[in-house]
Motif scaffolding. Structure first.
Motif, PDB file in Angstrom:
ATOM      1  N   MET A  88       0.809  -1.212   0.000  1.00 42.46           N
ATOM      2  CA  MET A  88       0.000   0.000   0.000  1.00 42.46           C
ATOM      3  C   MET A  88       0.849   1.272   0.000  1.00 42.46           C
ATOM      4  SD  MET A  88      -1.471   0.267   3.924  1.00 42.46           S
ATOM      5  CE  MET A  88      -1.870  -1.484   4.052  1.00 42.46           C
ATOM      6  N   HIS A  89       2.156   1.112   0.218  1.00 41.91           N
ATOM      7  CA  HIS A  89       3.035   2.286   0.240  1.00 41.91           C
ATOM      8  C   HIS A  89       3.885   2.416  -1.021  1.00 41.91           C
ATOM      9  CE1 HIS A  89       1.936   3.325   4.323  1.00 41.91           C
ATOM     10  NE2 HIS A  89       2.080   2.057   4.662  1.00 41.91           N
ATOM     11  N   PHE A  90       3.727   1.494  -1.972  1.00 40.96           N
ATOM     12  CA  PHE A  90       4.429   1.644  -3.248  1.00 40.96           C
ATOM     13  C   PHE A  90       3.785   2.792  -4.016  1.00 40.96           C
ATOM     14  CE2 PHE A  90       5.708  -3.099  -3.289  1.00 40.96           C
ATOM     15  CZ  PHE A  90       6.855  -2.802  -2.582  1.00 40.96           C
ATOM     16  N   THR A  91       4.566   3.800  -4.350  1.00 38.16           N
ATOM     17  CA  THR A  91       3.994   4.990  -4.974  1.00 38.16           C
ATOM     18  C   THR A  91       3.522   4.737  -6.397  1.00 38.16           C
ATOM     19  OG1 THR A  91       6.219   5.689  -5.663  1.00 38.16           O
ATOM     20  CG2 THR A  91       5.389   6.548  -3.566  1.00 38.16           C
ATOM     21  N   ASN A  92       4.041   3.706  -7.055  1.00 38.29           N
ATOM     22  CA  ASN A  92       3.663   3.447  -8.447  1.00 38.29           C
ATOM     23  C   ASN A  92       2.608   2.357  -8.593  1.00 38.29           C
ATOM     24  OD1 ASN A  92       5.204   1.227  -7.747  1.00 38.29           O
ATOM     25  ND2 ASN A  92       6.250   1.094  -9.726  1.00 38.29           N
ATOM     26  N   ARG A  93       1.949   1.988  -7.502  1.00 38.53           N
ATOM     27  CA  ARG A  93       1.051   0.836  -7.580  1.00 38.53           C
ATOM     28  C   ARG A  93      -0.128   1.077  -8.523  1.00 38.53           C
ATOM     29  NH1 ARG A  93       0.219   3.616  -3.003  1.00 38.53           N
ATOM     30  NH2 ARG A  93      -1.894   3.930  -2.139  1.00 38.53           N
ATOM     31  N   PHE A  94      -0.612   2.307  -8.621  1.00 37.17           N
ATOM     32  CA  PHE A  94      -1.761   2.576  -9.481  1.00 37.17           C
ATOM     33  C   PHE A  94      -1.398   2.600 -10.967  1.00 37.17           C
ATOM     34  CE2 PHE A  94      -2.709   5.116  -5.530  1.00 37.17           C
ATOM     35  CZ  PHE A  94      -3.578   4.191  -4.983  1.00 37.17           C
ATOM     36  N   SER A  95      -0.123   2.788 -11.274  1.00 36.94           N
ATOM     37  CA  SER A  95       0.290   2.898 -12.676  1.00 36.94           C
ATOM     38  C   SER A  95       0.571   1.548 -13.332  1.00 36.94           C
ATOM     39  CB  SER A  95       1.530   3.798 -12.794  1.00 36.94           C
ATOM     40  OG  SER A  95       2.635   3.215 -12.135  1.00 36.94           O
ATOM     41  N   ARG A  96       0.435   0.460 -12.577  1.00 40.25           N
ATOM     42  CA  ARG A  96       0.584  -0.862 -13.177  1.00 40.25           C
ATOM     43  C   ARG A  96      -0.580  -1.120 -14.124  1.00 40.25           C
ATOM     44  NH1 ARG A  96       2.062  -3.429  -7.312  1.00 40.25           N
ATOM     45  NH2 ARG A  96       4.130  -2.483  -7.146  1.00 40.25           N
ATOM     46  N   ILE A  97      -0.288  -1.624 -15.297  1.00 37.60           N
ATOM     47  CA  ILE A  97      -1.304  -1.779 -16.337  1.00 37.60           C
ATOM     48  C   ILE A  97      -2.039  -3.103 -16.160  1.00 37.60           C
ATOM     49  CG2 ILE A  97      -1.720  -1.897 -18.819  1.00 37.60           C
ATOM     50  CD1 ILE A  97       0.940  -0.348 -19.165  1.00 37.60           C
ATOM     51  N   SER A  98      -3.362  -3.028 -16.140  1.00 38.31           N
ATOM     52  CA  SER A  98      -4.158  -4.247 -16.031  1.00 38.31           C
ATOM     53  C   SER A  98      -4.979  -4.524 -17.280  1.00 38.31           C
ATOM     54  CB  SER A  98      -5.105  -4.151 -14.827  1.00 38.31           C
ATOM     55  OG  SER A  98      -5.984  -3.046 -14.974  1.00 38.31           O
ATOM     56  N   ILE A  99      -5.328  -3.474 -18.033  1.00 41.17           N
ATOM     57  CA  ILE A  99      -6.243  -3.637 -19.171  1.00 41.17           C
ATOM     58  C   ILE A  99      -5.764  -2.803 -20.352  1.00 41.17           C
ATOM     59  CG2 ILE A  99      -8.609  -3.264 -20.002  1.00 41.17           C
ATOM     60  CD1 ILE A  99      -9.534  -3.572 -17.079  1.00 41.17           C
ATOM     61  N   ALA A 100      -5.812  -3.416 -21.533  1.00 34.78           N
ATOM     62  CA  ALA A 100      -5.622  -2.680 -22.784  1.00 34.78           C
ATOM     63  C   ALA A 100      -6.906  -2.821 -23.596  1.00 34.78           C
ATOM     64  CB  ALA A 100      -4.435  -3.229 -23.573  1.00 34.78           C
ATOM     65  N   MET A 101      -7.420  -1.702 -24.035  1.00 36.29           N
ATOM     66  CA  MET A 101      -8.645  -1.724 -24.838  1.00 36.29           C
ATOM     67  C   MET A 101      -8.376  -1.023 -26.164  1.00 36.29           C
ATOM     68  SD  MET A 101     -12.457  -0.459 -23.840  1.00 36.29           S
ATOM     69  CE  MET A 101     -12.076   1.267 -24.022  1.00 36.29           C
ATOM     70  N   ILE A 102      -8.697  -1.683 -27.276  1.00 33.99           N
ATOM     71  CA  ILE A 102      -8.329  -1.165 -28.583  1.00 33.99           C
ATOM     72  C   ILE A 102      -9.425  -1.422 -29.601  1.00 33.99           C
ATOM     73  CG2 ILE A 102      -7.116  -3.326 -29.141  1.00 33.99           C
ATOM     74  CD1 ILE A 102      -5.140  -1.592 -30.795  1.00 33.99           C
TER      75      ILE A 102
END
Length: 340
Positions: A88-102
């Motif tokens: 919960m303290h990793f500052t980049n946790r939200f920027s990990r990619i989970s979905i690509a939509m194209i």
């Protein structure tokens, strides 16, 4: 067979949207729910480079586990409580990619080819398709190239899209975790295999507006975190853990009324308060009633009692994260179109 229904943690993750029609991307961004984090690309090359270049930033999947030595000399792999707290303290946790939509109909590289060239197998792929390319989308889905396809012309297409994105964000983290526990043969807490607990968290999400959760122990439950970094402590105890809580209160010389309420099963006591009572027993129970919560009962594979506490997180040995989801969304607003 792996029957895990719930990952031990969840936080929002990034969505990459790709379409060569800039106007469509602009309209799409207005239709997505406000708390979905996304980046827009009008170039398949730029988008694919962005996704694949982040492979090296993906954290090790075994980071949540530790090896424990049993008294009989055997070893077992368990969840690492401290590692979950660090997440919960990793500052980049939200920027990990989970979905690509194209979109399917893209210049130079169609949507199916784009999806097949994404290196991370855990990223979920959604294909936007028209009537003319629906057959190709079905074939791509059957071949495992994409995880979903959505017709642009469908009624309530954006409602369907928002619901699908939320589902796949959870699926992304759960499948990543399940892959790891299969590899490392992890001793998973029974709570994570009970669909009743998954449904409970889904219900509490709307009540407390939390966007992240992380499993904690002693007693078992979850830390719930809202968009501004506010924390709640969800305690979930089965019958054995409930008895242990009562025994602990007795050992700490809790007042008779407090023990009676705990033993009846209709209330739970804040575990942080009990920790404080252990370290400063002289007057610890003076205000015990304000730290008691009515316990609700749910029944799944086991019978559980649960309650949510809003105590000072420092009393639980937890500090508020400095990188919050709402701040991340504000940052995305400044760069959402800059990569196009």
């Amino acid at each position: 067979m792996n029957r895990t229904r719930l990952a031990p943690y969840f936080h929002p993750t990034q969505i990459v949207l790709v379409d060569d029609d800039i106007d469509f991307l602009g309209n799409l961004s207005l239709q997505l729910e406000a708390d979905l984090p996304y980046l827009l690309f009008d170039s398949t090359e730029k988008a694919l480079g962005y996704i694949n270049d982040r492979d090296d930033e993906s954290p090790s999947r075994q980071r949540f586990f530790r090896l424990e030595e049993e008294r009989d000399g055997r070893r077992r792999v368990t969840l690492d409580n401290e590692a979950l707290a660090r997440e919960m303290h990793f500052t980049n946790r939200f920027s990990r990619i989970s979905i690509a939509m194209i979109d399917y109909a893209m210049p130079r590289m169609n949507g199916l080819e784009f999806c097949s060239r994404i290196r991370d197998p855990h990223i979920k792929k959604i294909l936007f398709t028209g009537v003319a390319t629906e057959a190709e989308a079905v074939e791509g889905f059957n071949d495992g190239v994409i995880d979903r396809y959505i017709r642009k012309s469908d009624h309530n297409v954006y409602e369907h899209l928002n619901r699908t994105i939320r589902e796949l964000q959870h699926t992304h983290i759960l499948e990543t975790f399940k892959t790891a526990i299969d590899v490392f043969d992890v001793d998973v807490p029974p709570l994570l295999g009970d669909d009743t607990i998954r449904q409970l968290l889904a219900t509490l999400r709307s009540r407390y507006e939390f966007v992240e959760y992380y499993m904690v122990f002693n007693p078992t439950g979850f830390v719930l975190i809202d968009g501004d970094g506010g924390l709640y402590r969800l305690v979930i105890v089965d019958e054995a853990e409930h008895r242990a809580m009562v025994e602990r209160a007795v050992a700490l010389d809790a007042p008779d009324e407090c023990i009676r309420l705990l033993r009846a099963g209709d209330n739970l006591l804040d575990p942080a308060f009990m920790n404080r009572a252990r370290s400063a027993p002289s007057d610890a129970y003076r205000h015990w009633k304000s730290h008691m919560r009515v316990a609700e009962r749910v029944e799944g594979a086991r019978i559980y009692r649960w309650a949510v506490f809003e105590s000072d997180p420092r009393e639980h040995g937890i500090t508020r994260p400095t990188a919050t989801f709402n701040r991340y969304l504000e940052w995305l607003d400044t760069v959402g179109y800059s990569l196009m």
